[in-house]
Design a protein around this motif. Structure first.
Motif, short mmCIF file in Angstrom:
data_model
loop_
_atom_site.label_atom_id
_atom_site.label_comp_id
_atom_site.label_asym_id
_atom_site.label_seq_id
_atom_site.Cartn_x
_atom_site.Cartn_y
_atom_site.Cartn_z
N LYS A 296 0.85 -1.19 0.00
CA LYS A 296 0.00 0.00 0.00
C LYS A 296 0.89 1.24 0.00
CE LYS A 296 -3.56 -2.40 2.69
NZ LYS A 296 -4.31 -2.43 3.97
N LEU A 297 0.43 2.27 -0.69
CA LEU A 297 1.18 3.52 -0.77
C LEU A 297 0.39 4.65 -0.14
CD1 LEU A 297 2.61 3.44 -4.41
CD2 LEU A 297 3.75 2.77 -2.30
N ALA A 298 1.09 5.54 0.52
CA ALA A 298 0.49 6.75 1.09
C ALA A 298 1.33 7.93 0.65
CB ALA A 298 0.44 6.67 2.62
N THR A 299 0.70 8.96 0.09
CA THR A 299 1.44 10.08 -0.47
C THR A 299 1.97 10.99 0.63
OG1 THR A 299 0.08 10.06 -2.46
CG2 THR A 299 1.31 12.08 -1.99
N LEU A 300 3.27 11.20 0.61
CA LEU A 300 3.90 12.18 1.49
C LEU A 300 3.95 13.54 0.82
CD1 LEU A 300 6.93 10.14 2.89
CD2 LEU A 300 5.01 11.00 4.22
N LEU A 301 4.38 13.53 -0.46
CA LEU A 301 4.54 14.78 -1.21
C LEU A 301 4.06 14.58 -2.64
CD1 LEU A 301 8.08 15.68 0.04
CD2 LEU A 301 6.11 17.14 0.33
N PRO A 302 2.92 15.11 -3.01
CA PRO A 302 2.51 15.03 -4.42
C PRO A 302 3.37 15.93 -5.29
CG PRO A 302 0.99 16.42 -3.20
CD PRO A 302 1.95 15.86 -2.19
N LEU A 303 3.51 15.56 -6.54
CA LEU A 303 4.21 16.40 -7.52
C LEU A 303 3.33 16.49 -8.75
CD1 LEU A 303 7.87 15.07 -7.13
CD2 LEU A 303 7.04 17.35 -6.53
N GLU A 304 2.24 17.25 -8.59
CA GLU A 304 1.24 17.31 -9.64
C GLU A 304 0.89 18.73 -10.06
OE1 GLU A 304 -1.98 15.19 -7.89
OE2 GLU A 304 -1.07 13.21 -8.18
N SER A 305 1.41 19.75 -9.37
CA SER A 305 1.03 21.12 -9.69
C SER A 305 2.20 22.05 -9.38
CB SER A 305 -0.19 21.54 -8.86
OG SER A 305 0.16 21.63 -7.49
N GLU A 306 2.08 23.28 -9.88
CA GLU A 306 3.10 24.28 -9.59
C GLU A 306 3.20 24.55 -8.09
OE1 GLU A 306 5.29 25.54 -11.50
OE2 GLU A 306 4.54 24.69 -13.38
N CYS B 216 4.17 3.02 8.37
CA CYS B 216 4.77 2.69 7.07
C CYS B 216 6.15 2.08 7.24
CB CYS B 216 4.82 3.93 6.18
SG CYS B 216 3.18 4.66 5.86
N ASP B 217 6.67 1.51 6.16
CA ASP B 217 7.94 0.79 6.22
C ASP B 217 9.09 1.52 5.56
OD1 ASP B 217 6.94 -1.66 7.51
OD2 ASP B 217 5.77 -1.88 5.68
N GLY B 218 8.81 2.59 4.82
CA GLY B 218 9.90 3.31 4.18
C GLY B 218 9.39 4.25 3.10
N ILE B 219 10.33 4.75 2.31
CA ILE B 219 10.05 5.69 1.22
C ILE B 219 9.92 4.93 -0.10
CG2 ILE B 219 10.97 7.61 -0.14
CD1 ILE B 219 10.02 8.51 2.54
N ALA B 220 8.91 5.28 -0.89
CA ALA B 220 8.69 4.67 -2.20
C ALA B 220 8.76 5.74 -3.28
CB ALA B 220 7.33 3.96 -2.24
N GLU C 155 13.64 12.05 -12.99
CA GLU C 155 12.21 12.27 -13.21
C GLU C 155 11.41 11.44 -12.21
OE1 GLU C 155 9.02 12.04 -16.95
OE2 GLU C 155 11.16 11.61 -17.26
N LEU C 156 10.47 12.07 -11.53
CA LEU C 156 9.66 11.40 -10.51
C LEU C 156 8.20 11.38 -10.94
CD1 LEU C 156 12.04 13.13 -8.84
CD2 LEU C 156 10.96 11.95 -6.94
N SER C 157 7.60 10.22 -10.87
CA SER C 157 6.19 10.07 -11.24
C SER C 157 5.32 10.04 -9.99
CB SER C 157 6.00 8.78 -12.04
OG SER C 157 4.64 8.56 -12.32
N GLY C 158 4.37 10.96 -9.91
CA GLY C 158 3.38 10.93 -8.84
C GLY C 158 3.79 11.54 -7.53
N GLY C 159 5.07 11.74 -7.31
CA GLY C 159 5.52 12.34 -6.07
C GLY C 159 6.33 11.37 -5.22
N ILE C 160 6.41 11.69 -3.94
CA ILE C 160 7.16 10.87 -2.98
C ILE C 160 6.15 10.23 -2.04
CG2 ILE C 160 8.84 10.89 -1.11
CD1 ILE C 160 10.34 13.05 -2.58
N HIS C 161 6.27 8.91 -1.86
CA HIS C 161 5.30 8.15 -1.07
C HIS C 161 5.98 7.43 0.08
CE1 HIS C 161 2.44 8.68 -4.44
NE2 HIS C 161 3.47 8.40 -5.20
N ALA C 162 5.19 7.11 1.07
CA ALA C 162 5.58 6.10 2.06
C ALA C 162 4.87 4.81 1.68
CB ALA C 162 5.19 6.54 3.46
N TYR C 163 5.49 3.69 1.97
CA TYR C 163 4.87 2.42 1.58
C TYR C 163 4.70 1.51 2.79
CZ TYR C 163 9.43 0.06 1.84
OH TYR C 163 10.63 -0.46 2.28
#
Length: 535
Positions: free
Chosen positions: A158-168, A235-239, A334-342
Protein backbone atom coordinates in the motif's frame (compact mmCIF):
# COMPACT_ATOMS: atom_id res chain seq x y z
CA UNK A 1 -4.45 46.64 -11.74
CA UNK A 2 -6.07 46.14 -8.36
CA UNK A 3 -6.54 42.43 -9.06
CA UNK A 4 -2.85 42.13 -9.96
CA UNK A 5 -1.87 43.98 -6.78
CA UNK A 6 -4.09 41.73 -4.68
CA UNK A 7 -2.51 38.68 -6.28
CA UNK A 8 0.98 39.99 -5.61
CA UNK A 9 0.14 40.67 -1.96
CA UNK A 10 -1.32 37.19 -1.61
CA UNK A 11 1.86 35.62 -2.99
CA UNK A 12 4.01 37.73 -0.65
CA UNK A 13 1.82 36.80 2.31
CA UNK A 14 2.09 33.12 1.45
CA UNK A 15 5.89 33.34 1.17
CA UNK A 16 6.07 35.19 4.51
CA UNK A 17 4.01 32.46 6.20
CA UNK A 18 6.23 29.75 4.71
CA UNK A 19 9.31 31.60 5.91
CA UNK A 20 7.80 31.95 9.37
CA UNK A 21 7.00 28.24 9.48
CA UNK A 22 10.59 27.36 8.61
CA UNK A 23 11.81 29.47 11.54
CA UNK A 24 9.51 27.78 14.02
CA UNK A 25 10.90 25.11 16.30
CA UNK A 26 9.87 21.55 15.36
CA UNK A 27 7.45 21.22 18.25
CA UNK A 28 5.83 24.55 17.31
CA UNK A 29 5.52 23.42 13.71
CA UNK A 30 3.86 20.22 14.90
CA UNK A 31 1.31 22.23 16.89
CA UNK A 32 0.55 24.39 13.86
CA UNK A 33 -0.37 21.40 11.77
CA UNK A 34 -2.02 19.17 14.35
CA UNK A 35 -5.47 20.39 13.37
CA UNK A 36 -4.80 19.75 9.69
CA UNK A 37 -5.19 16.43 7.93
CA UNK A 38 -1.73 14.94 7.44
CA UNK A 39 -0.78 13.53 4.07
CA UNK A 40 -0.26 10.06 5.55
CA UNK A 41 -3.22 8.41 7.30
CA UNK A 42 -2.93 8.23 11.06
CA UNK A 43 -2.30 4.93 12.83
CA UNK A 44 -4.53 2.27 11.33
CA UNK A 45 -4.42 -0.02 14.33
CA UNK A 46 -2.22 -3.08 14.64
CA UNK A 47 -3.99 -6.33 13.67
CA UNK A 48 -4.50 -8.98 16.35
CA UNK A 49 -2.08 -11.93 16.24
CA UNK A 50 -3.48 -15.47 16.55
CA UNK A 51 -1.09 -17.67 18.58
CA UNK A 52 -1.43 -21.46 18.61
CA UNK A 53 0.23 -23.34 21.46
CA UNK A 54 -0.04 -20.29 23.71
CA UNK A 55 0.26 -22.24 26.97
CA UNK A 56 3.42 -24.10 25.96
CA UNK A 57 6.71 -22.68 27.10
CA UNK A 58 7.55 -21.23 23.71
CA UNK A 59 3.98 -20.06 23.07
CA UNK A 60 3.89 -18.30 26.44
CA UNK A 61 7.14 -16.52 25.58
CA UNK A 62 5.68 -15.43 22.22
CA UNK A 63 2.52 -14.05 23.84
CA UNK A 64 4.54 -12.12 26.40
CA UNK A 65 6.82 -10.69 23.72
CA UNK A 66 3.79 -9.57 21.71
CA UNK A 67 2.25 -8.00 24.82
CA UNK A 68 5.49 -6.14 25.49
CA UNK A 69 5.17 -4.55 22.05
CA UNK A 70 1.58 -3.53 22.70
CA UNK A 71 0.18 -6.05 20.21
CA UNK A 72 -3.24 -7.57 20.74
CA UNK A 73 -3.22 -11.35 20.93
CA UNK A 74 -5.78 -14.12 20.55
CA UNK A 75 -4.30 -17.05 22.46
CA UNK A 76 -5.50 -20.49 21.36
CA UNK A 77 -5.38 -22.94 24.27
CA UNK A 78 -6.66 -26.41 25.07
CA UNK A 79 -6.97 -25.65 28.76
CA UNK A 80 -6.85 -22.36 30.62
CA UNK A 81 -3.65 -21.56 32.50
CA UNK A 82 -3.70 -21.91 36.27
CA UNK A 83 -4.80 -19.04 38.47
CA UNK A 84 -2.12 -16.39 38.67
CA UNK A 85 -0.51 -17.51 35.40
CA UNK A 86 -2.93 -15.75 33.07
CA UNK A 87 -2.10 -13.37 30.25
CA UNK A 88 -2.45 -9.59 30.24
CA UNK A 89 -5.38 -7.37 29.35
CA UNK A 90 -4.50 -7.32 25.63
CA UNK A 91 -4.85 -11.11 25.30
CA UNK A 92 -8.13 -12.73 24.28
CA UNK A 93 -7.97 -16.38 25.40
CA UNK A 94 -9.87 -18.87 23.24
CA UNK A 95 -10.22 -22.08 25.25
CA UNK A 96 -11.18 -25.64 24.37
CA UNK A 97 -9.23 -25.87 21.10
CA UNK A 98 -7.82 -29.39 20.87
CA UNK A 99 -5.70 -29.46 17.71
CA UNK A 100 -5.63 -33.28 17.77
CA UNK A 101 -9.40 -33.28 17.27
CA UNK A 102 -10.56 -32.11 13.86
CA UNK A 103 -13.61 -30.47 15.43
CA UNK A 104 -11.46 -27.41 16.19
CA UNK A 105 -11.79 -26.36 12.55
CA UNK A 106 -15.52 -25.76 13.07
CA UNK A 107 -14.58 -22.77 15.25
CA UNK A 108 -13.05 -20.96 12.30
CA UNK A 109 -15.13 -17.74 12.78
CA UNK A 110 -14.01 -17.39 16.41
CA UNK A 111 -10.41 -18.07 15.50
CA UNK A 112 -9.89 -15.87 12.48
CA UNK A 113 -12.26 -12.92 12.80
CA UNK A 114 -10.18 -9.74 12.76
CA UNK A 115 -6.93 -11.71 12.41
CA UNK A 116 -4.22 -11.04 9.83
CA UNK A 117 -1.25 -12.88 11.38
CA UNK A 118 -0.78 -16.40 12.78
CA UNK A 119 2.06 -17.69 14.94
CA UNK A 120 2.29 -21.46 15.22
CA UNK A 121 4.14 -22.45 18.40
CA UNK A 122 2.23 -25.67 19.09
CA UNK A 123 3.72 -29.13 19.18
CA UNK A 124 2.75 -32.74 19.93
CA UNK A 125 1.61 -33.67 23.44
CA UNK A 126 2.87 -36.47 25.61
CA UNK A 127 1.04 -38.23 28.38
CA UNK A 128 -2.77 -38.00 28.93
CA UNK A 129 -4.60 -36.83 25.82
CA UNK A 130 -1.53 -37.52 23.72
CA UNK A 131 -1.37 -35.82 20.33
CA UNK A 132 1.00 -37.16 17.69
CA UNK A 133 3.44 -35.16 15.64
CA UNK A 134 1.55 -36.13 12.48
CA UNK A 135 -1.68 -34.70 13.92
CA UNK A 136 -0.18 -31.42 15.21
CA UNK A 137 2.94 -30.62 13.18
CA UNK A 138 1.46 -31.59 9.83
CA UNK A 139 -2.30 -32.07 9.70
CA UNK A 140 -3.25 -29.21 12.04
CA UNK A 141 -0.68 -26.86 10.47
CA UNK A 142 -1.98 -27.68 6.99
CA UNK A 143 -5.58 -27.08 8.08
CA UNK A 144 -4.71 -23.81 9.81
CA UNK A 145 -2.85 -22.48 6.77
CA UNK A 146 -5.80 -23.37 4.55
CA UNK A 147 -8.29 -21.63 6.84
CA UNK A 148 -6.07 -18.58 7.15
CA UNK A 149 -5.72 -18.34 3.39
CA UNK A 150 -9.51 -18.17 3.04
CA UNK A 151 -9.88 -15.61 5.84
CA UNK A 152 -6.97 -13.25 5.25
CA UNK A 153 -6.98 -10.40 2.73
CA UNK A 154 -4.50 -10.58 -0.12
CA UNK A 155 -1.04 -9.45 0.98
CA UNK A 156 -0.40 -6.33 -1.10
CA UNK A 157 1.75 -3.26 -0.87
CA UNK A 158 0.00 0.00 0.00
CA UNK A 159 1.18 3.52 -0.77
CA UNK A 160 0.49 6.75 1.09
CA UNK A 161 1.44 10.08 -0.47
CA UNK A 162 3.90 12.18 1.49
CA UNK A 163 4.54 14.78 -1.21
CA UNK A 164 2.51 15.03 -4.42
CA UNK A 165 4.21 16.40 -7.52
CA UNK A 166 1.24 17.31 -9.64
CA UNK A 167 1.03 21.12 -9.69
CA UNK A 168 3.10 24.28 -9.59
CA UNK A 169 2.06 24.69 -5.97
CA UNK A 170 3.59 21.29 -5.21
CA UNK A 171 6.90 22.34 -6.76
CA UNK A 172 6.91 25.53 -4.73
CA UNK A 173 7.21 23.39 -1.59
CA UNK A 174 10.79 22.58 -2.62
CA UNK A 175 13.81 24.82 -2.21
CA UNK A 176 17.36 24.63 -3.57
CA UNK A 177 20.20 23.45 -1.39
CA UNK A 178 23.16 23.35 -3.79
CA UNK A 179 26.83 23.65 -2.93
CA UNK A 180 26.83 27.41 -3.57
CA UNK A 181 26.31 27.66 0.19
CA UNK A 182 29.85 26.26 0.48
CA UNK A 183 31.40 28.29 -2.31
CA UNK A 184 30.70 25.71 -5.03
CA UNK A 185 29.09 26.31 -8.40
CA UNK A 186 26.73 23.34 -8.86
CA UNK A 187 23.13 24.23 -9.66
CA UNK A 188 19.78 22.42 -9.84
CA UNK A 189 16.05 23.07 -10.15
CA UNK A 190 12.61 21.61 -10.80
CA UNK A 191 10.81 21.51 -14.15
CA UNK A 192 8.02 19.52 -15.78
CA UNK A 193 8.56 16.71 -18.23
CA UNK A 194 5.66 18.04 -20.33
CA UNK A 195 5.00 21.64 -21.26
CA UNK A 196 1.51 22.38 -20.00
CA UNK A 197 -0.72 21.40 -17.13
CA UNK A 198 -3.35 20.06 -19.52
CA UNK A 199 -0.79 17.78 -21.14
CA UNK A 200 0.29 16.56 -17.71
CA UNK A 201 -3.29 15.74 -16.84
CA UNK A 202 -3.83 13.84 -20.10
CA UNK A 203 -0.51 12.02 -20.35
CA UNK A 204 0.54 11.55 -16.74
CA UNK A 205 3.42 14.01 -16.91
CA UNK A 206 5.98 14.04 -14.12
CA UNK A 207 8.29 16.43 -12.33
CA UNK A 208 12.00 16.51 -13.11
CA UNK A 209 14.80 17.52 -10.76
CA UNK A 210 17.87 18.25 -12.86
CA UNK A 211 21.00 20.32 -12.90
CA UNK A 212 24.76 20.36 -13.27
CA UNK A 213 27.15 18.81 -10.75
CA UNK A 214 30.53 20.55 -10.44
CA UNK A 215 32.88 18.34 -8.45
CA UNK A 216 35.28 21.16 -7.60
CA UNK A 217 34.12 22.96 -4.48
CA UNK A 218 31.27 21.38 -2.53
CA UNK A 219 30.49 18.75 -5.15
CA UNK A 220 26.78 18.35 -4.54
CA UNK A 221 23.32 19.50 -5.57
CA UNK A 222 20.36 19.31 -3.23
CA UNK A 223 16.71 20.13 -2.95
CA UNK A 224 14.46 19.84 0.09
CA UNK A 225 10.91 20.49 1.10
CA UNK A 226 9.81 23.24 3.38
CA UNK A 227 8.42 22.18 6.78
CA UNK A 228 6.35 19.06 6.09
CA UNK A 229 5.09 17.78 9.46
CA UNK A 230 3.86 14.39 8.23
CA UNK A 231 3.76 11.11 10.12
CA UNK A 232 4.43 7.68 8.68
CA UNK A 233 4.65 5.52 11.78
CA UNK A 234 2.68 2.66 10.25
CA UNK A 235 4.77 2.69 7.07
CA UNK A 236 7.94 0.79 6.22
CA UNK A 237 9.90 3.31 4.18
CA UNK A 238 10.05 5.69 1.22
CA UNK A 239 8.69 4.67 -2.20
CA UNK A 240 9.63 6.36 -5.47
CA UNK A 241 8.98 5.72 -9.13
CA UNK A 242 11.81 7.32 -11.05
CA UNK A 243 13.41 7.53 -14.47
CA UNK A 244 17.03 8.46 -14.14
CA UNK A 245 20.32 8.69 -15.96
CA UNK A 246 22.29 5.79 -14.48
CA UNK A 247 23.62 7.95 -11.64
CA UNK A 248 23.33 7.42 -7.89
CA UNK A 249 21.04 9.64 -5.81
CA UNK A 250 20.20 10.02 -2.14
CA UNK A 251 17.02 10.71 -0.22
CA UNK A 252 17.28 12.87 2.90
CA UNK A 253 14.78 12.70 5.76
CA UNK A 254 14.69 15.00 8.77
CA UNK A 255 12.68 13.94 11.81
CA UNK A 256 11.91 15.30 15.24
CA UNK A 257 15.32 14.05 16.37
CA UNK A 258 17.33 16.33 14.08
CA UNK A 259 14.91 18.95 12.76
CA UNK A 260 16.78 21.71 14.60
CA UNK A 261 20.30 20.36 13.87
CA UNK A 262 22.06 22.15 11.05
CA UNK A 263 23.40 19.87 8.28
CA UNK A 264 22.05 16.80 10.08
CA UNK A 265 19.83 14.32 8.28
CA UNK A 266 19.00 10.66 7.70
CA UNK A 267 20.17 9.54 4.29
CA UNK A 268 19.69 6.53 2.00
CA UNK A 269 21.15 6.06 -1.49
CA UNK A 270 19.69 4.42 -4.59
CA UNK A 271 20.84 3.73 -8.15
CA UNK A 272 19.00 4.53 -11.35
CA UNK A 273 18.94 2.91 -14.79
CA UNK A 274 19.50 5.29 -17.67
CA UNK A 275 16.26 6.04 -19.50
CA UNK A 276 14.18 3.42 -17.68
CA UNK A 277 11.40 3.74 -15.11
CA UNK A 278 12.13 1.80 -11.93
CA UNK A 279 10.42 1.45 -8.54
CA UNK A 280 12.62 2.32 -5.58
CA UNK A 281 11.93 1.14 -2.02
CA UNK A 282 14.02 2.52 0.83
CA UNK A 283 13.21 0.90 4.20
CA UNK A 284 13.57 3.14 7.23
CA UNK A 285 16.35 0.85 8.45
CA UNK A 286 18.43 1.80 5.39
CA UNK A 287 18.57 5.46 6.39
CA UNK A 288 21.90 6.40 7.94
CA UNK A 289 22.15 9.34 10.38
CA UNK A 290 24.71 11.75 8.92
CA UNK A 291 26.09 15.21 9.39
CA UNK A 292 28.04 16.70 6.48
CA UNK A 293 28.04 13.23 4.86
CA UNK A 294 29.71 11.73 7.93
CA UNK A 295 27.92 9.09 9.98
CA UNK A 296 26.53 10.65 13.16
CA UNK A 297 26.24 7.89 15.77
CA UNK A 298 24.78 10.33 18.30
CA UNK A 299 21.39 10.17 16.56
CA UNK A 300 18.90 7.35 17.25
CA UNK A 301 17.52 5.20 14.39
CA UNK A 302 15.08 7.04 12.14
CA UNK A 303 11.64 7.36 13.75
CA UNK A 304 9.00 8.08 11.08
CA UNK A 305 6.42 9.21 13.65
CA UNK A 306 7.18 12.83 12.69
CA UNK A 307 8.82 13.69 9.36
CA UNK A 308 9.94 17.30 9.29
CA UNK A 309 11.25 17.43 5.72
CA UNK A 310 12.41 15.32 2.76
CA UNK A 311 15.17 16.07 0.29
CA UNK A 312 17.06 14.74 -2.73
CA UNK A 313 20.82 14.85 -3.22
CA UNK A 314 23.20 14.36 -6.13
CA UNK A 315 26.74 14.19 -4.76
CA UNK A 316 30.24 13.05 -5.60
CA UNK A 317 30.39 11.55 -2.09
CA UNK A 318 28.69 8.52 -0.55
CA UNK A 319 29.35 8.38 3.22
CA UNK A 320 32.42 9.21 5.29
CA UNK A 321 34.34 10.65 2.34
CA UNK A 322 33.86 7.65 0.04
CA UNK A 323 33.21 8.56 -3.59
CA UNK A 324 29.78 7.73 -5.01
CA UNK A 325 30.93 7.22 -8.58
CA UNK A 326 29.01 10.28 -9.82
CA UNK A 327 31.08 12.38 -12.19
CA UNK A 328 30.82 16.07 -13.00
CA UNK A 329 28.19 17.05 -15.53
CA UNK A 330 24.47 17.21 -16.10
CA UNK A 331 22.02 14.98 -14.25
CA UNK A 332 18.28 14.42 -14.44
CA UNK A 333 15.86 12.55 -12.16
CA UNK A 334 12.21 12.27 -13.21
CA UNK A 335 9.66 11.40 -10.51
CA UNK A 336 6.19 10.07 -11.24
CA UNK A 337 3.38 10.93 -8.84
CA UNK A 338 5.52 12.34 -6.07
CA UNK A 339 7.16 10.87 -2.98
CA UNK A 340 5.30 8.15 -1.07
CA UNK A 341 5.58 6.10 2.06
CA UNK A 342 4.87 2.42 1.58
CA UNK A 343 3.44 -0.37 3.69
CA UNK A 344 4.93 -3.67 2.57
CA UNK A 345 3.40 -7.13 3.07
CA UNK A 346 4.50 -8.80 6.31
CA UNK A 347 4.52 -12.52 7.14
CA UNK A 348 0.93 -13.68 7.57
CA UNK A 349 1.99 -17.04 9.01
CA UNK A 350 5.07 -17.50 11.22
CA UNK A 351 5.75 -21.19 11.79
CA UNK A 352 8.19 -22.29 14.47
CA UNK A 353 9.61 -25.57 13.21
CA UNK A 354 12.96 -27.16 14.12
CA UNK A 355 16.53 -27.37 12.92
CA UNK A 356 17.23 -30.80 11.46
CA UNK A 357 14.06 -31.15 9.40
CA UNK A 358 15.77 -30.41 6.09
CA UNK A 359 18.84 -32.54 6.63
CA UNK A 360 16.55 -35.36 7.76
CA UNK A 361 14.81 -35.11 4.39
CA UNK A 362 18.01 -35.54 2.36
CA UNK A 363 20.35 -37.82 4.33
CA UNK A 364 20.84 -41.44 3.38
CA UNK A 365 20.44 -44.10 6.07
CA UNK A 366 24.21 -44.49 6.20
CA UNK A 367 24.71 -40.75 6.63
CA UNK A 368 22.04 -40.67 9.33
CA UNK A 369 24.35 -42.63 11.67
CA UNK A 370 26.72 -39.67 11.84
CA UNK A 371 24.04 -37.00 12.23
CA UNK A 372 23.03 -35.16 15.40
CA UNK A 373 20.93 -37.23 17.83
CA UNK A 374 17.52 -35.82 16.90
CA UNK A 375 18.08 -36.79 13.25
CA UNK A 376 19.26 -40.26 14.25
CA UNK A 377 16.29 -40.87 16.53
CA UNK A 378 13.58 -38.88 14.71
CA UNK A 379 11.06 -39.96 17.39
CA UNK A 380 7.62 -40.56 15.97
CA UNK A 381 8.84 -39.25 12.62
CA UNK A 382 8.66 -35.75 14.11
CA UNK A 383 11.18 -34.23 11.68
CA UNK A 384 9.29 -35.55 8.67
CA UNK A 385 5.94 -34.29 9.96
CA UNK A 386 7.35 -30.88 10.85
CA UNK A 387 8.85 -30.59 7.39
CA UNK A 388 5.57 -31.58 5.76
CA UNK A 389 3.93 -28.87 7.85
CA UNK A 390 6.48 -26.36 6.56
CA UNK A 391 5.74 -27.32 2.96
CA UNK A 392 1.99 -26.94 3.49
CA UNK A 393 2.53 -23.37 4.69
CA UNK A 394 4.81 -22.60 1.74
CA UNK A 395 2.19 -23.90 -0.66
CA UNK A 396 -0.74 -22.11 0.97
CA UNK A 397 -0.39 -18.80 -0.88
CA UNK A 398 0.19 -16.91 2.39
CA UNK A 399 3.24 -14.80 3.06
CA UNK A 400 5.22 -16.68 5.68
CA UNK A 401 8.36 -17.06 7.76
CA UNK A 402 9.64 -20.45 8.94
CA UNK A 403 11.87 -20.25 12.02
CA UNK A 404 13.95 -23.35 12.79
CA UNK A 405 15.49 -22.98 16.25
CA UNK A 406 18.37 -25.19 17.25
CA UNK A 407 18.32 -26.78 20.73
CA UNK A 408 15.74 -24.94 22.84
CA UNK A 409 16.70 -24.05 26.41
CA UNK A 410 15.17 -22.32 29.40
CA UNK A 411 18.52 -21.20 30.71
CA UNK A 412 18.69 -17.64 32.00
CA UNK A 413 21.84 -16.55 30.18
CA UNK A 414 23.39 -13.19 29.45
CA UNK A 415 22.23 -11.39 26.29
CA UNK A 416 23.77 -12.61 23.07
CA UNK A 417 23.71 -11.75 19.39
CA UNK A 418 21.82 -14.29 17.32
CA UNK A 419 22.74 -16.07 14.09
CA UNK A 420 20.32 -17.03 11.31
CA UNK A 421 21.60 -19.33 8.59
CA UNK A 422 20.07 -21.39 5.81
CA UNK A 423 20.59 -24.87 4.44
CA UNK A 424 20.16 -26.69 7.78
CA UNK A 425 23.84 -27.24 8.48
CA UNK A 426 24.28 -25.79 11.95
CA UNK A 427 23.82 -26.90 15.54
CA UNK A 428 23.65 -24.81 18.67
CA UNK A 429 21.23 -23.62 21.29
CA UNK A 430 18.85 -20.75 21.86
CA UNK A 431 16.39 -19.80 24.57
CA UNK A 432 12.65 -19.75 24.02
CA UNK A 433 12.58 -16.05 24.91
CA UNK A 434 15.11 -15.33 22.15
CA UNK A 435 13.07 -17.33 19.63
CA UNK A 436 9.99 -15.35 20.69
CA UNK A 437 11.82 -12.07 20.09
CA UNK A 438 12.72 -13.19 16.57
CA UNK A 439 9.13 -14.31 15.88
CA UNK A 440 7.77 -10.92 16.92
CA UNK A 441 10.43 -9.10 14.89
CA UNK A 442 9.55 -11.22 11.84
CA UNK A 443 5.87 -10.28 12.13
CA UNK A 444 6.72 -6.63 11.56
CA UNK A 445 9.48 -7.10 8.98
CA UNK A 446 8.93 -7.29 5.22
CA UNK A 447 12.54 -8.54 5.03
CA UNK A 448 11.45 -11.82 6.66
CA UNK A 449 8.77 -12.67 4.09
CA UNK A 450 8.93 -16.12 2.44
CA UNK A 451 12.19 -17.07 4.16
CA UNK A 452 13.22 -20.15 6.11
CA UNK A 453 16.20 -20.16 8.46
CA UNK A 454 17.88 -21.94 11.34
CA UNK A 455 18.46 -19.91 14.49
CA UNK A 456 20.99 -20.09 17.30
CA UNK A 457 22.88 -17.95 19.80
CA UNK A 458 26.10 -16.50 18.42
CA UNK A 459 29.08 -18.67 19.27
CA UNK A 460 31.88 -16.11 18.97
CA UNK A 461 33.17 -14.25 21.99
CA UNK A 462 32.12 -10.93 20.45
CA UNK A 463 28.47 -12.06 20.46
CA UNK A 464 28.24 -12.33 24.23
CA UNK A 465 26.72 -9.59 26.34
CA UNK A 466 24.98 -7.85 23.42
CA UNK A 467 21.26 -7.65 22.66
CA UNK A 468 19.68 -7.65 19.22
CA UNK A 469 18.40 -4.22 18.21
CA UNK A 470 15.68 -3.60 15.63
CA UNK A 471 18.39 -2.74 13.14
CA UNK A 472 20.20 -6.00 13.95
CA UNK A 473 17.00 -7.97 13.35
CA UNK A 474 16.50 -6.20 10.02
CA UNK A 475 20.08 -6.92 9.02
CA UNK A 476 19.70 -10.58 9.98
CA UNK A 477 16.51 -11.00 7.93
CA UNK A 478 17.85 -9.03 4.96
CA UNK A 479 20.94 -11.24 4.70
CA UNK A 480 18.72 -14.27 4.11
CA UNK A 481 17.43 -15.37 0.71
CA UNK A 482 13.82 -16.14 -0.15
CA UNK A 483 13.09 -19.84 -0.36
CA UNK A 484 12.58 -19.88 -4.14
CA UNK A 485 15.87 -17.99 -4.67
CA UNK A 486 18.06 -20.49 -2.83
CA UNK A 487 19.97 -21.57 -5.96
CA UNK A 488 21.20 -17.97 -6.38
CA UNK A 489 23.18 -18.46 -3.14
CA UNK A 490 24.63 -21.83 -4.07
CA UNK A 491 21.98 -23.85 -2.20
CA UNK A 492 19.81 -26.58 -3.63
CA UNK A 493 16.05 -25.98 -3.71
CA UNK A 494 14.15 -27.22 -0.69
CA UNK A 495 13.78 -31.03 -0.89
CA UNK A 496 10.48 -32.79 -1.37
CA UNK A 497 8.61 -33.85 1.76
CA UNK A 498 8.31 -37.57 2.53
CA UNK A 499 6.70 -39.76 5.18
CA UNK A 500 8.94 -40.98 8.03
CA UNK A 501 11.36 -43.87 7.42
CA UNK A 502 11.18 -47.01 9.57
CA UNK A 503 12.15 -46.26 13.18
CA UNK A 504 15.58 -47.39 14.44
CA UNK A 505 15.84 -50.74 16.16
CA UNK A 506 15.70 -50.87 19.98
CA UNK A 507 19.42 -51.64 20.04
CA UNK A 508 20.20 -48.61 17.90
CA UNK A 509 17.94 -46.42 20.03
CA UNK A 510 19.82 -47.44 23.17
CA UNK A 511 23.14 -46.74 21.48
CA UNK A 512 21.98 -43.26 20.56
CA UNK A 513 20.56 -42.61 24.03
CA UNK A 514 23.91 -43.46 25.59
CA UNK A 515 25.47 -40.55 23.71
CA UNK A 516 26.61 -37.94 26.31
CA UNK A 517 24.91 -35.14 24.34
CA UNK A 518 21.59 -36.93 24.52
CA UNK A 519 22.04 -37.70 28.22
CA UNK A 520 22.60 -34.01 28.99
CA UNK A 521 19.53 -32.96 27.04
CA UNK A 522 17.33 -35.59 28.69
CA UNK A 523 18.47 -34.44 32.12
CA UNK A 524 17.54 -30.85 31.27
CA UNK A 525 14.11 -31.97 30.05
CA UNK A 526 13.42 -33.92 33.23
CA UNK A 527 14.09 -30.78 35.24
CA UNK A 528 11.30 -28.92 33.40
CA UNK A 529 8.18 -30.96 32.49
CA UNK A 530 6.48 -29.62 29.40
CA UNK A 531 3.38 -29.99 27.32
CA UNK A 532 4.97 -29.94 23.88
CA UNK A 533 7.98 -31.61 22.32
CA UNK A 534 10.82 -29.37 21.06
CA UNK A 535 8.79 -26.25 21.77
Amino acid sequence: MQARLDGTLAVRAKRWLQSLQRRLKPEETARKVQEEELRVPKAMGTPTVLVFGATGRLGTAVVRALEAEGRRVRAVVREKKEEGEGFGAHVDVLEGIDLANEEWKAREPELFQGIQHVVWAAGPRRGPGEATSEAIDYQAVEACASLARKSFPEAQEKLATLLPLESEEDLQQWERLDDVIMGGSSASGWTWSLATRDERRKQGGSAVWSGTLITQGGGFCGTRTRALAAQAKECDGIALRVRGDGKRYKVNVKTQANADRSESTYQAAFDTVEGEWIDVRLPWECFVPVRKSRVDASLPPLDPSYIHSIGLVMSKFEFNGMLSGNEAGKFSLELSGGIHAYIAPKPQFVLVSSAGVERNAIVTEEERKNEMPIVQLNPGGILNWKYKGEMSVRGSGLTYTVVRPTGLTDEDEEPCMLEALQGDKIMGKISREEVAEVVVAALRSPAAVNKTFELRRGESGESKGKSMSSRDMYGMFSALVKDFDRPTRGMYPLPAATDPPPPPTPERVQEILNDPRVQARMEADRAAPREVVNQ
